[in-house]
Design an enzyme around this catalytic site. Structure first.
Site, PDB file in Angstrom:
ATOM      1  N   GLU A 125     -18.009  -0.909   1.530  1.00 44.87           N
ATOM      2  CA  GLU A 125     -17.739  -2.232   2.087  1.00 44.87           C
ATOM      3  C   GLU A 125     -18.284  -2.354   3.507  1.00 44.87           C
ATOM      4  O   GLU A 125     -18.788  -3.417   3.904  1.00 44.87           O
ATOM      5  CB  GLU A 125     -16.241  -2.508   2.058  1.00 44.87           C
ATOM      6  N   GLU A 147     -11.803   0.879  -6.425  1.00 47.86           N
ATOM      7  CA  GLU A 147     -10.438   0.444  -6.138  1.00 47.86           C
ATOM      8  C   GLU A 147      -9.629   0.071  -7.374  1.00 47.86           C
ATOM      9  O   GLU A 147      -8.417   0.311  -7.429  1.00 47.86           O
ATOM     10  CB  GLU A 147     -10.454  -0.732  -5.157  1.00 47.86           C
TER      11      GLU A 147
END
Length: 735
Positions: A125, A147
């Protein structure tokens, strides 16, 4: 000349060259990897402020790492402790981080991520907030957003940015909902990185050239006229043709389990395409906070990070023994299991002798490896040279003398005590001194099998799971005379094979087979009571099991169940005991002996089959067992399956069959398909509403309705009364 100075915190080093390019090197002094923690926040804040202040003298930015990896993502120690009341705190922290990354990508100067190693979750990210990503093609490097496998969503802008980079469907279907980790080249193919570099020098050189060639850089979504690839979820056509079918897929994949992450990912992604980027980031945060502060993500983080890390670091490995690496393995039996074990050993670099009584069978066993490797070459995962090298390590044979000098034996013949003893007696004289003598038995006690070898201290159970090339678990079973040195070697061999090892004490069925047996029996007990078969299947799927229970019975084959039960009856008799009877046994016997429907292999079981594919439940179940006549609540069916496995696992811990809580949790998920959302068999007890006390109360309720097998063991009752959870480390009695 360069200027170099540390930021307020020491995690990000600043180096500016004469050309004005600033190299920011992340290097967390407190950890072996870079983590998204307080130190990173402070460092990033001071770094961004300095970049903004010095903007006129900055040509561009290169973000890289001094660690072997680029960035390992969020600090899961913090996320594991989240609770509903901490949602505002998590929201503030997430918004602050996103604000800093947003300031970085809108600096007005080119920002390049030089991804020198693994970039996982939050690490990717951070890289996605850069204008260009160059990944180093280095061994072991993986890139992705995993995730969802922890019950979370990429909440540092990863979901929002991948959707805007790749489009809604590609971002979700290929990246976010799969949770896959890609090699650098696969990451490039999927659009997560732009370029792959051959060396660190090449990576940094390309980064500098890109900065100099792109002085006016901006993210695509910050350029006037930008549109989400494939369109935003604003039109009726897009919603009906893309979003609705995708939503149905996500719902079907969830099967009614408590897993909210896929739904929240889809919702945040769809809503995010209908608004500007900053609002989309806020929507992403809202859904992240709800997931991160819930119980499911805590369960999954515990199992897939903390419990798995305990095992990977040798939590159940005896101390004081040198690291061991096997060099030559003999696999006895070239059936499906033996062929899979041979492949795994060869992939790990071992010389492999694949022995069978029939040379043609041994050749077929090697052909299994050839098929797997050919597919890997077709996908681009390996080259022809690697394929050939692995195949050359496997020697099919019928000759025991070909085992000369082997330091590892893995027996994978039929589940018959005398046959196993016979093959060991034949091979043992040819082995190297101190060779590990491993049996792949799934049910037969190791202590009894060890009576057939001259060195029982070197004898150990190595229980693989099928298909061996895909299943991550290896259950190591310690016999009465197995030495700690042999256990340490077996643990190291498991890691050498890339498997996750758990350690079990010796008993019939050990841990995994014993516990999954209770799940199967409970499903068939329901059939004997007149439960609707479709409801039994649905209950298993809604509980979160990967395969519906009656379908699993068909896959395992009920003839094998009868055979295992016969061995168990004989074993109990030898100990002067009687195997307790269950109605499930009558169901199996009637299905096999009366109806001739033992399972999928025979083309008929609880389901009907056509060309080997499951077609429907057998209609004859209604007449045979009064299917559908009982009114059993679905929640009771679901919890009977979950509770019976959890209760049996407590008994395994009490008896020393299990040596640690992490072994129980990880082994149950990876080996026997216990629902991942629970965090494993013992974490299921911890997380039940009211904790162990709530679990005990519900277990007693089930016992009153359905039988004494649901009565909680005294150890569990005592733990509940003391307000204790199943945590680790623990000794053999789990206290």
């Amino acid at each position: 000349m360069t200027d170099s100075a540390e930021t307020t915190d020491t995690m990000i080093r600043w180096d500016r060259a004469e050309d004005g390019i600033v190299v920011l090197t992340m290097d967390d002094p407190a950890n072996s990897v870079n983590l998204m923690n307080d130190s990173f926040f402070a460092s990033l804040k001071s770094t961004v402020e300095r970049l903004e202040a010095d903007r006129e003298s900055v040509t561009g930015v290169i973000l890289t790492s001094a660690k072997r990896s680029f960035f390992a993502g969020a600090d899961l120690t913090v996320l594991r402790r989240t609770a509903p009341e901490r949602a505002p705190e998590l929201t503030r922290a997430s918004d602050e981080l996103k604000g800093l990354l947003r300031r970085l990508e809108t600096l007005g100067r080119p920002v390049v991520a030089a991804v020198n190693g693994a970039a996982i979750g939050g690490g990717l990210e951070v890289a996605l907030a850069c204008h260009h990503r160059i990944a180093l093609d280095t061994e072991g490097s993986v890139i992705g957003l995993p995730e969802v496998t922890l019950g979370l969503l990429p909440g540092a802008g990863g979901l929002t940015r991948t959707v805007r980079m790749l489009g809604l469907q590609k971002a979700l279907a290929d990246i976010v909902l799969t949770g896959r980790l890609f090699s650098p080249r696969d990451a490039q193919r999927h659009g997560l990185v732009d370029v792959v570099a051959a060396s660190p020098e090449d990576m940094l050189g390309q980064a500098r050239r890109w900065v100099l060639d792109h002085p006016e850089s901006a993210q695509p979504w910050d350029v006037k006229g930008y549109r989400v690839p494939g369109g935003a979820a604003t039109s009726h056509t897009f919603l009906s043709q893309v979003v609705v079918p995708f939503s149905a897929t996500v719902r079907n994949r969830g099967r009614g389990t408590p897993m909210d992450a896929p739904h929240h990912i889809l919702a945040a992604a769809v809503e995010g395409t209908q608004v500007d980027l900053d609002t989309a980031l806020a929507i992403e945060t809202r859904y992240l906070a709800e997931l991160a502060c819930g119980q499911i993500s805590s369960n999954m983080i515990k199992a897939f990070h903390f419990d798995s890390e305990h095992i990977a670091k040798g939590g159940s490995r005896p101390e004081g023994h040198p690291r061991h690496q096997a060099r030559k393995a003999v696999v006895l039996g070239a059936g499906m299991m033996g062929a899979g074990i041979a492949y795994s050993c060869a992939r790990a670099g071992m010389e492999v002798v694949l022995k069978d009584v029939d040379l043609e069978a041994a050749e077929r066993g090697k052909a299994y490896s050839r098929t797997i490797l050919d597919k890997a070459v077709e996908r681009g995962g390996i080259g022809e040279h690697e394929r050939t090298a692995v195949l050359e390590l496997i020697t099919p044979t019928t000759r025991a003398e070909d085992a000369a000098g082997a330091d590892l034996v893995i027996e994978a013949v039929f589940e018959n005590t005398e046959l196993k003893k016979k093959v060991f007696a034949e091979i043992e004289p040819h082995l190297a001194p101190g060779a590990v003598l491993g049996s792949n038995t799934s049910t037969l006690p190791i202590t009894g099998l060890a009576q057939g070898v001259s060195r029982p201290e070197d004898f150990i159970g190595l229980h693989f799971f099928s298909p061996v090339d895909k299943m991550a678990l290896l259950e190591i079973i310690v016999g009465e005379k197995t030495s700690d040195a042999t256990l340490a070697k077996a643990y190291d061999i498991a890691r050498q094979l890339g498997k996750t090892p758990i350690v079990a004490g010796d008993s019939r069925g050990f841990f995994t087979s014993r516990v999954i047996g209770t799940f199967i029996n409970e499903s068939l007990n329901l059939i004997s009571e007149g439960a609707a078969p479709a409801s039994v299947e649905q209950a298993g799927l809604q509980a979160g099991y990967p395969t519906a229970p009656l379908a699993l019975c068909d896959e395992l084959n009920m003839k094998l169940s009868q055979k295992v039960r016969k061995e168990a009856i004989e074993g109990y008799a030898a100990d002067g005991r009687t195997l307790p009877h269950q109605p499930a046994y009558d169901v199996i016997d009637r299905m096999v002996d009366e109806f001739g429907r033992p399972g999928r292999l025979d083309g008929a079981g609880f389901h009907e089959y056509a060309d080997g594919k499951r077609v429907r439940l057998w209609p004859g179940l209604a007449d045979a067992f009064g299917a559908g006549t009982a009114d059993i609540p679905l929640i009771d069916m679901v919890e009977r399956m979950l509770f019976v496995e959890a209760l049996e696992s407590v008994k395994c811990l009490d008896e020393g069959v299990l040596r640690s809580v992490p072994d129980a949790n990880v082994g149950s998920i990876l080996g026997i398909g216990f629902p991942a959302w629970t965090g494993g068999v013992l974490q299921y007890i911890n997380q039940y509403e009211g904790g162990p006390a709530g679990f005990v109360a519900r277990a007693r309720e089930l016992a009153e309705r359905y039988g004494e097998r649901f009565e909680p063991p005294a150890s569990l009752v005592g733990r509940a009364e003391r307000g204790e959870l199943y945590e680790w480390p623990r000794n053999r009695t789990g206290v």
